[in-house]
Motif scaffolding. Sequence first.
Motif, mmCIF file in Angstrom:
data_model
loop_
_atom_site.group_PDB
_atom_site.id
_atom_site.type_symbol
_atom_site.label_atom_id
_atom_site.label_comp_id
_atom_site.label_asym_id
_atom_site.label_seq_id
_atom_site.Cartn_x
_atom_site.Cartn_y
_atom_site.Cartn_z
ATOM 1 N N UNK A 22 35.823 8.183 -0.796
ATOM 2 C CA UNK A 22 36.236 8.878 -2.024
ATOM 3 C C UNK A 22 36.887 7.908 -3.011
ATOM 4 N N UNK A 42 35.583 17.592 4.642
ATOM 5 C CA UNK A 42 34.136 17.716 4.819
ATOM 6 C C UNK A 42 33.748 18.309 6.176
ATOM 7 N N UNK A 73 25.457 23.543 -7.136
ATOM 8 C CA UNK A 73 26.797 24.063 -7.357
ATOM 9 C C UNK A 73 27.717 22.984 -7.944
ATOM 10 N N UNK A 74 27.613 21.804 -7.420
ATOM 11 C CA UNK A 74 28.491 20.749 -7.932
ATOM 12 C C UNK A 74 27.702 19.667 -8.654
ATOM 13 N N UNK A 78 27.865 18.038 -11.237
ATOM 14 C CA UNK A 78 28.656 17.668 -12.394
ATOM 15 C C UNK A 78 29.042 16.205 -12.311
ATOM 16 N N UNK A 127 29.992 14.677 -9.737
ATOM 17 C CA UNK A 127 30.905 14.405 -8.646
ATOM 18 C C UNK A 127 30.205 13.686 -7.504
ATOM 19 N N UNK A 133 28.536 11.236 -6.815
ATOM 20 C CA UNK A 133 28.072 9.880 -7.094
ATOM 21 C C UNK A 133 27.489 9.279 -5.816
ATOM 22 N N UNK A 134 27.938 9.767 -4.726
ATOM 23 C CA UNK A 134 27.449 9.296 -3.425
ATOM 24 C C UNK A 134 27.398 10.530 -2.531
ATOM 25 N N UNK A 187 27.431 11.104 0.592
ATOM 26 C CA UNK A 187 28.306 11.222 1.753
ATOM 27 C C UNK A 187 29.754 11.537 1.380
ATOM 28 N N UNK A 188 30.064 11.556 0.059
ATOM 29 C CA UNK A 188 31.414 11.938 -0.341
ATOM 30 C C UNK A 188 31.758 13.327 0.194
ATOM 31 N N UNK A 189 30.806 14.232 0.040
ATOM 32 C CA UNK A 189 31.066 15.601 0.508
ATOM 33 C C UNK A 189 30.047 16.100 1.526
ATOM 34 N N UNK A 249 28.201 15.595 5.236
ATOM 35 C CA UNK A 249 28.147 14.891 6.515
ATOM 36 C C UNK A 249 26.807 15.080 7.210
ATOM 37 N N UNK A 250 26.015 16.039 6.721
ATOM 38 C CA UNK A 250 24.669 16.256 7.256
ATOM 39 C C UNK A 250 23.730 16.427 6.078
#
Lengths: 528, 528
Positions: free
Chosen positions: A111, A177, B304-305, B307, B309, B311-312, B314-316, B318-319
């Motif tokens: 992050x 997450x 949904x996101x 926007x 956010x 950028x990568x 794996x930020x949010x 995990x699968x």
Amino acid sequence: MPPPTDPNRVIIFDTTLRDGEQSPGCSMNLGEKLEMAHALTALGVDVIEAGFPIASPGDFESVQAIARQIHGPVICGLARCNPADIDRAADAVKDAARPRIHVFLATSAIHREFKLRMTPAEVAAKAVEGVKRARDRVEDVEFSPEDAARTELDFLTEVVEKAIEAGATTLNIPDTVGYAVPSHYASIIRHLKKHVRGIEKCVLSVHCHDDLGMAVANSLAALGEGARQVECTVNGIGERAGNTSLEEVVMALHTRRDFYKLTTGINTRHLYPVSRKLSHITGMAVQRNKAIVGQNAFAHEAGIHQDGMLKERSTYEIMKPEDVGLLRTELVLGKHSGRHALKQRVTDLGYHLTDEQLNRVFDEFKKLADLKKEIYDADIEALAENQLQAGTRNVWTLAGFTSTAGTGSQTSAAVSLRHQDGTVRRDAAVGNGPIDALFKAVDRVTGVPVKVIDYRVRSVTQDMDAMGEAQVEIDHEGKRSKGRAVSVDVIEASALAYLEVINRVVSRKSRDRLKPTDHVPTEVVPGP
Amino acid sequence: MPPPTDPNRVIIFDTTLRDGEQSPGCSMNLGEKLEMAHALTALGVDVIEAGFPIASPGDFESVQAIARQIHGPVICGLARCNPADIDRAADAVKDAARPRIHVFLATSAIHREFKLRMTPAEVAAKAVEGVKRARDRVEDVEFSPEDAARTELDFLTEVVEKAIEAGATTLNIPDTVGYAVPSHYASIIRHLKKHVRGIEKCVLSVHCHDDLGMAVANSLAALGEGARQVECTVNGIGERAGNTSLEEVVMALHTRRDFYKLTTGINTRHLYPVSRKLSHITGMAVQRNKAIVGQNAFAHEAGIHQDGMLKERSTYEIMKPEDVGLLRTELVLGKHSGRHALKQRVTDLGYHLTDEQLNRVFDEFKKLADLKKEIYDADIEALAENQLQAGTRNVWTLAGFTSTAGTGSQTSAAVSLRHQDGTVRRDAAVGNGPIDALFKAVDRVTGVPVKVIDYRVRSVTQDMDAMGEAQVEIDHEGKRSKGRAVSVDVIEASALAYLEVINRVVSRKSRDRLKPTDHVPTEVVPGP
């Protein structure tokens, strides 16, 4: 906050109205949020996270209304770690008897690198700044290092320690997450307990997501190491696979108090009614085999194994259905029940209606009692919930409709809609079924181009002459909205639900024109 | 069985068709069970527990059919610890390439005292007897000490050791009532691993229930101590709050292989399609925030996101949604698609239809393509599933209907039903809505006294001119049955679903007259 005098008392931090509400399909209007906040207060939660005030004017208003009207729990507003967010959250909660600001900032390497583009030192400094600013406004400040479960343990220790020095009173360790497993998550709490200076002055908190199905187990593992606040939601709603389920974590602590030796302030008999209320309000059904509040959770009680096997209840039953508020005496009212009996029942079911709303419920109740002999709790709930929409000034109301359907004939529907300007406009359409025809006729009258993406009908109680509830979800210019209505006629329920959603779209369009969206952040993040 | 050469390979034992199927709302007919068994085979499960052969003639037939037609997994039948059960299970699975008998007997003090009324010595002796009898019929015998998680550790050790001596090859440790917590459950496995003579020759297995929301965490904790078989179900269906969810335990092992260091034989890309198939077949919806297979589980992927956010990823995340088979390319066929393209798509979606069934699907597909421009996977699935009912000879079929509804008018419906004797009978009724009226008209024709206890309609795909699926659950003389049908007209879908359930009731009545229920045990137990 509950007195820290009892070291075994766990603080229940409910984020149904924040992390829950922001997940797809769970949005609630102001009336619905207030209704839930009342129910959560009766349930006995310690903290209500009421929203993310800077996210929109509507969010701000909801948090402010809850801060002003709800008495008992701490009322908390979420803020990213910047002055605008923190000030807005402080303004929203300031009228609460016990306000809290919850500041979050991501700390994990991924992050920091990809979202924040900040160095560890910059993150730590920003956290300190944010906590201090929040403490200037309120006594009770919670800090969350977002994605803590994937943060390097040394850096996490450092940030937590600095946040405490800056004045944070609750330190929340989110598994943002849903990546954690119980033994590893417990070891993080153990490490912090051991290495963070000043940790004994604070409450350590956990916030888990259920992406791998372990949110409850992770939360409980952390409590085993000394965490004393659990962030959770009714029915486990929340981003993606949802948050820790409030009812599961509470009943696990309750049922296995021999093992955990911890208590909460929750009145468990409210668990089932609160779960139902949230399902009704959002239309987010709980699956039949959901723990604690699913339809089958106590199915052995419902006559499934009535074959002499249950010589002793505890053979197959570790919880009693009545302990979670699942009562079998659903049949309550009939044609001859009076206004007072209805009012009592509405109150017992946990609704907080004005006299005017109660009068409307009573009128609807009398109409329903003419149509069916027995009125169930679910019927009363549906009538009460219809009133939660009231107060909204609708552009369109249903004046009448007819529909015909059948094999080999043209299926068609005609509607008359009353506009708020007083005129009545009518049109008709054919369709693949009466509902399809009806929606097309409405479209012709209103001229609002919406696309139906989900449509559902279900019976409210267990008899066919009962009421049907219709739900319609639509997409309008990329935004989704949901309508819901109840009627004894499923076609009428469908028409009303569709009109509700059309009215939402129309009023949003006019509001968007009036209020510039100054307060909407350019980057919306999901929060811890 | 998978080769025990890899000590880190976990055996996935699926009990969707046994522990899942016996839970309320999940019953399946023979065709549906075979369809699920094919899907489970493609998913890569190691063992299919196909049913409880002595429970009813229908259960026996299903286990036998699966044993004969499904190639790949071990096919297992459940038996209580008595000669009649074991012989019946052995007969049912005998045609499988790799048959297994699963014998269970309760061992906890509370079950011994209140259910069995047996001493520990009697329980141990009976277990040995049962395992030996099963070993006389098959090589592969699993033994479950029911309610093991609440059994005294010494006695559990003794029973497990004796069962191994008697020839059991898999020892399953059920948490029958969902009472366990991860650390304690792990300690039971650790104890058995250390103290049971001969344990190294066997596979230790876990079977958890989700009453406190910890089935997945308990199963994983046991694997950490050396258990190598997990008993689980698709969507976590099963008694009460259900069993360990197959998709959650598999994806937790997969996503956290850094931590668990274990593998399975599951093709994870089949997880989502198999989950959907089970939901369609049983009508048991998965809640929107269910881990792995819920509608929101990967909602950050669905716009949904969007926007900036992410950028990568794996930020949010995990699968990856595609890892569980959640594909975005749903739009497949249109008016001009041919028979071959349809057949290919039906097969890709995991359906195993005969040529005759495929022809009927193609006819329905052409009719549908006339009504709507774009045919989605969900439409194809619905058409394919309609065929799973085929082969049943129906007493009543729908010849036609008409319905009218509207404000201020009498809502009514008329139906013509064709009886299998060739006659057509007609009647009409009024009602509170067109569905209510229609069902009442059907009742007048058929004369079968049923009570509707649940009624639902939902849209199959995301467009309003799409098909609607109706589900009706009824109670007839204390027995519940469910019907399901799909049509572009929700009224027609409702009529067809209601007729399906009427036909089930009628044919059950005639079958019950023909076949005495010799094989139904007087005492039906839920199993481990």
